[in-house]
Design a protein around this motif. Structure first.
Motif, mmCIF file in Angstrom:
data_model
loop_
_atom_site.group_PDB
_atom_site.id
_atom_site.type_symbol
_atom_site.label_atom_id
_atom_site.label_comp_id
_atom_site.label_asym_id
_atom_site.label_seq_id
_atom_site.Cartn_x
_atom_site.Cartn_y
_atom_site.Cartn_z
ATOM 1 N N TYR A 190 -7.279 4.292 -26.880
ATOM 2 C CA TYR A 190 -8.319 4.998 -26.121
ATOM 3 C C TYR A 190 -9.267 5.739 -27.062
ATOM 4 N N SER A 193 -11.541 3.309 -28.893
ATOM 5 C CA SER A 193 -12.541 2.799 -27.955
ATOM 6 C C SER A 193 -13.593 3.852 -27.644
ATOM 7 N N ARG A 197 -17.616 3.509 -28.086
ATOM 8 C CA ARG A 197 -18.541 3.675 -26.953
ATOM 9 C C ARG A 197 -19.600 4.715 -27.242
ATOM 10 N N LYS A 370 -17.983 -3.992 -23.292
ATOM 11 C CA LYS A 370 -16.920 -4.821 -22.724
ATOM 12 C C LYS A 370 -16.222 -5.640 -23.800
ATOM 13 N N HIS A 373 -14.144 -3.391 -26.051
ATOM 14 C CA HIS A 373 -12.881 -3.002 -25.410
ATOM 15 C C HIS A 373 -11.842 -4.116 -25.535
#
Length: 543
Positions: A190, A193, A197, A370, A373
């Motif tokens: 997490y 990521s 982001r 996307k 991820h």
């Protein structure tokens, strides 16, 4: 236009196709901007407003494609400019070409251009699309997964068995150990990521820049200091592992009596210093592959020894080792002991790759959140599996006797494991200058030394001084478990859990990204958990 010319152009349509990909463009002032043909693709500068005209030339075929309005209007207008007449099949292809024109809205987040596809021949379009994918800049997702796994599964995995041994000594202790490995891997995924982001949202290209653009410039020293300390911990751990491994390797080769200090100084002067003084490190990159191959080989060799009970009582190497395997009765319940935080802290070191998240995002071919991820999810899932398997095999072999560098638990006479030691040592030697350069440059960045002041003389002098400092620290500090645990508890937890969560919450509260509002509770929980693990883990590592 003469009918024969119509027929010539219609024939061209039956054998040609055009895929127009707008990949990079500049902002200009004007009502229209011409597209230039490059390798069969049209590239356009950006227009600030109004309708745009795309003019493409391919084998005497001129198409005027208005940009603006809906896609059906574009297709209708374009069909007027397509050649008329010819056979029914050609007219059908013309209709298919018109229907295939797609206008995609520009991506507000990344300010990417729209895409137009004109399909003339199914087979040729597929071939050109395949060639275009091969020519596109960036790294394919599959290759990026391999690179990220290679980055995560490094020297830190060698200490995880000792982390399990810190709270348990019965074979059943591996089950909560595997659970913690998976849990921390998920939380680390997490955090990785989240940093990627934030880079996608803000256009940042480094961890520090992501912090500056999401939180503020005044506190940019916080991630800079954390990244500096992480690289310091890494080079220190590398030096300690080499100092501990070389004597065993020399003993296997029949050269005994070499002390740890002699090995440390010898490797530093003969190998590490010349490599760190290189002006270009690009030639060393292929050697990093040795690391993951060496880890794979070592894991298989460990599994072979475990299945053969070669280190158990009565095994062929049981009498050849000083520290015998030790098992007790403290199993899964041992995870409730505070010593379990040592494993959590060591896992923060093992999963530490988050300062590289910006580069992994921008290296991705046609980067999107996307796709990023997916790359991160697959990479961390594979890494969790490798770490869980490695730690389980080592712990089931030696139990509570697992050392901070588990390879040293194996006998010098064990040729199978000695090959694994050689592979890991070679990988560390050639990876060392790559990490050391990050440490040296991180210090210069933290001190705000401008690029024009970073002369070759300054860099060489700083390299010698810092390498001497790290070597002295590796000579004094002998406990690799403490280095892994303390580093993970402090800067590891900060870079993996606390800082990414804070950036997410800050962007949501400031209204920079409204879609992050629903993520605030999760980010706050992970950030708070990271803070708790940092405090308790630090205390456990020091006590």
């Amino acid at each position: 236009m003469q009918p024969r010319k119509h027929l010539s152009l219609t024939s061209s349509l039956s054998s040609l196709f055009l895929l127009i990909l707008l990949s990079r463009y500049e902002q200009v002032k004007g009502a229209s901007s011409p597209f230039s043909i490059q390798d069969g693709f049209c590239r356009s500068p950006q227009h600030s407003g109004g309708n745009r005209q795309a003019t493409c030339l391919a084998d005497r075929l001129h198409l005027s494609i208005p940009r603006g309005g809906d896609s059906s209007s574009n297709a209708s207008n374009t069909s007027k400019d397509l050649p008329r007449g010819g056979s029914g099949a050609s007219r059908e292809k013309k209709k298919r070409a018109s229907r295939a024109i797609k206008t995609l809205e520009e991506d507000d987040d990344r300010n990417e251009p729209s895409l137009i596809v004109i399909e003339l021949e199914e087979g040729d379009l597929s071939n050109l699309s395949r060639r275009r994918r091969q020519q596109q800049p960036g790294t394919p997702p599959s290759a990026l997964v391999f690179n990220l796994v290679k980055t995560i599964v490094g020297a830190g995995v060698l200490g995880i068995p000792a982390g399990i041994a810190a709270f348990g000594n019965a074979p059943s202790a591996i089950w909560p150990g595997i659970g913690l490995i998976a849990l921390m891997g998920t939380l680390s995924c997490y955090g990785f990521s989240a940093v990627g982001r934030i880079c996608a949202y803000t256009g940042a290209t480094s961890y520090g820049e992501a912090w500056s653009k999401s939180v503020g410039e005044k506190t940019k020293w916080v991630p800079a200091l954390c990244c500096l300390l992480v690289t310091l911990q890494s080079v220190l751990a590398y030096s300690m592992i080499l100092a501990d491994s070389v004597p065993s390797l020399l003993a296997t080769a029949g050269i005994g009596g070499v002390t740890r200090t002699q090995s440390l100084v010898g490797v530093t002067v003969s190998a590490l210093l010349p490599l760190c003084l290189l002006k270009s490190l690009s030639s060393l990159a292929p050697f990093s592959l040795v690391g993951i191959l060496g880890m794979l080989y070592t894991s298989l060799a460990m599994l072979w020894r475990y299945l053969g009970s070669d280190y158990a009582v009565g095994g062929q190497f049981h009498q050849a080792i000083d520290v015998k395997p030790s098992f007790g009765t403290t199993g899964a319940a041992g995870v409730l002991h505070p010593n379990a935080f040592l494993l959590l802290s060591m896992l923060s070191t093992s999963y530490m790759a988050h300062y590289n998240a910006p580069s992994f995002y921008h290296e991705l071919r046609n980067p999107s959140i996307k796709k990023f991820h997916q790359v991160v999810g697959y990479s961390f899932a594979i890494s969790v599996g490798i770490m869980a398997g490695f730690a389980s095999i080592a712990f089931l072999t030696f139990g509570q006797a697992c050392g901070g560098l588990v390879l040293n638990n194996y006998a010098n006479q064990d040729t199978l494991m000695s090959v694994g030691r050689v592979a890991v040592a070679v990988s560390l030697v050639f990876s060392y200058p790559l990490v050391f350069q990050g440490f040296r440059d991180g210090l210069l960045n933290f001190l705000n030394v401008p690029d024009n002041k970073r002369t070759p003389q300054l860099l060489d002098g700083l390299t010698v001084g810092l390498l001497a400092l790290v070597t002295l620290m590796a000579h004094v500090i002998r406990n690799l478990t403490i280095v892994f645990a303390l580093g993970g508890a402090t800067v590891g937890n900060a870079l993996i859990y606390i800082l990414p969560a804070f950036m997410i919450v800050k962007m949501a509260q400031d209204g920079q990204r409204k879609e992050l509002q629903k993520e605030v509770p999760v980010a706050s929980m992970i950030g708070g958990l990271g803070l708790v693990m940092a405090v308790i883990g630090t205390l456990q590592a020091l006590l």
